[in-house]
Design a protein around this motif. Structure first.
Motif, PDB file in Angstrom:
ATOM      1  N   ALA A 108     -93.541 -55.462 -23.132  1.00  0.00           N
ATOM      2  CA  ALA A 108     -94.470 -55.697 -24.029  1.00  0.00           C
ATOM      3  C   ALA A 108     -94.067 -56.707 -25.328  1.00  0.00           C
ATOM      4  N   ASN A 109     -95.135 -56.824 -25.842  1.00  0.00           N
ATOM      5  CA  ASN A 109     -94.873 -57.929 -27.049  1.00  0.00           C
ATOM      6  C   ASN A 109     -93.610 -57.234 -27.933  1.00  0.00           C
ATOM      7  N   GLY A 110     -92.622 -58.188 -28.324  1.00  0.00           N
ATOM      8  CA  GLY A 110     -91.503 -57.710 -29.179  1.00  0.00           C
ATOM      9  C   GLY A 110     -90.699 -57.269 -28.643  1.00  0.00           C
ATOM     10  N   SER A 111     -90.340 -57.182 -27.020  1.00  0.00           N
ATOM     11  CA  SER A 111     -89.416 -56.561 -26.268  1.00  0.00           C
ATOM     12  C   SER A 111     -88.317 -57.088 -26.723  1.00  0.00           C
ATOM     13  N   THR A 112     -86.942 -56.786 -26.642  1.00  0.00           N
ATOM     14  CA  THR A 112     -85.712 -57.710 -27.171  1.00  0.00           C
ATOM     15  C   THR A 112     -85.091 -58.092 -25.984  1.00  0.00           C
ATOM     16  N   TYR A 113     -84.329 -59.187 -25.781  1.00  0.00           N
ATOM     17  CA  TYR A 113     -83.370 -59.701 -24.619  1.00  0.00           C
ATOM     18  C   TYR A 113     -82.914 -58.476 -23.936  1.00  0.00           C
ATOM     19  N   GLY A 114     -82.281 -57.611 -24.935  1.00  0.00           N
ATOM     20  CA  GLY A 114     -81.385 -56.595 -24.387  1.00  0.00           C
ATOM     21  C   GLY A 114     -82.187 -55.538 -23.815  1.00  0.00           C
ATOM     22  N   THR A 115     -83.364 -55.053 -24.159  1.00  0.00           N
ATOM     23  CA  THR A 115     -84.204 -54.367 -23.442  1.00  0.00           C
ATOM     24  C   THR A 115     -84.590 -54.730 -22.028  1.00  0.00           C
ATOM     25  N   ILE A 116     -84.795 -56.167 -22.011  1.00  0.00           N
ATOM     26  CA  ILE A 116     -85.121 -56.722 -20.600  1.00  0.00           C
ATOM     27  C   ILE A 116     -84.210 -56.534 -19.550  1.00  0.00           C
TER      28      ILE A 116
END
Length: 186
Positions: A108-116
């Motif tokens: 989703a918009n705003g997801s961080t690189y770390g989350t992905i």
């Protein structure tokens, strides 16, 4: 013995197909490792869904419902191995459930690189879990089954496979016939 050959061939073909699905998902993950923000979430979700549907169906239809009970009846020697395979299957199912809950929000918009990155690492763990389970089935379960199961046991397993395959083919034919009138109306 012909039906035993059919059952073993079926295992081999389906395991190769599952490895192909796993390889495709891993390729997507590895190809995009340096540019995680550019991964197509729909393709990733589609690849994961296709792999998980095939893997879960194959495991339930062939391994859990047919082969494992036959091996269990033939020998208690298989109990630790069967417990390992069941544990790997449960771990994979847990990973998959977690992935399904996190997949869309991760992109989703705003997801961080770390989350992905965490999500992709979880997908890789799921793939590794499936490969471990396949290796146990190929290298330990099937050789044990060949050694301990009688011809009658193999006949029962192979007959069940043929029955499942015939029902699946009937459903596929019925589904195709159901679609044909709609396609002609266009």
């Amino acid at each position: 013995m012909l039906i035993a050959t059919y059952a073993l061939s079926t295992f081999s073909v389906e395991q190769k197909k599952e490895r192909s699905f796993i390889g495709r998902l891993q390729h997507t993950l590895h190809t995009n490792a340096g540019k995680l923000q550019e991964i197509d979430p729909l393709r990733l979700e589609s690849d994961l869904d296709q792999l998980s549907r095939f893997s879960e169906a194959r495991h339930q239809r062939r391994i859990s419902s047919c082969l494992m009970p036959a091996v269990r009846r033939a020998t208690r020697e298989a109990d630790p191995l069967l417990a390992d395979i069941e544990s790997l299957h449960q771990t994979g199912s847990d990973l998959l459930l977690d992935l399904r809950h996190r997949l869309r929000p991760a992109f989703a918009n705003g997801s961080t690189y770390g989350t992905i990155k965490q999500l992709c690492c979880s997908m890789e763990r799921y793939c590794q879990n499936l490969l471990q389970r396949l290796a146990k089935e190929e290298q330990e379960l099937l050789p044990l089954a060949r050694r301990v199961m009688s011809s009658a046991d193999w006949f029962a397993v192979g007959s069940t496979f043929l029955s499942h395959d015939a029902r699946r083919a009937e459903r596929g034919t019925a589904h195709a016939q159901h679609l044909r009138p709609r396609q002609m109306a266009r």
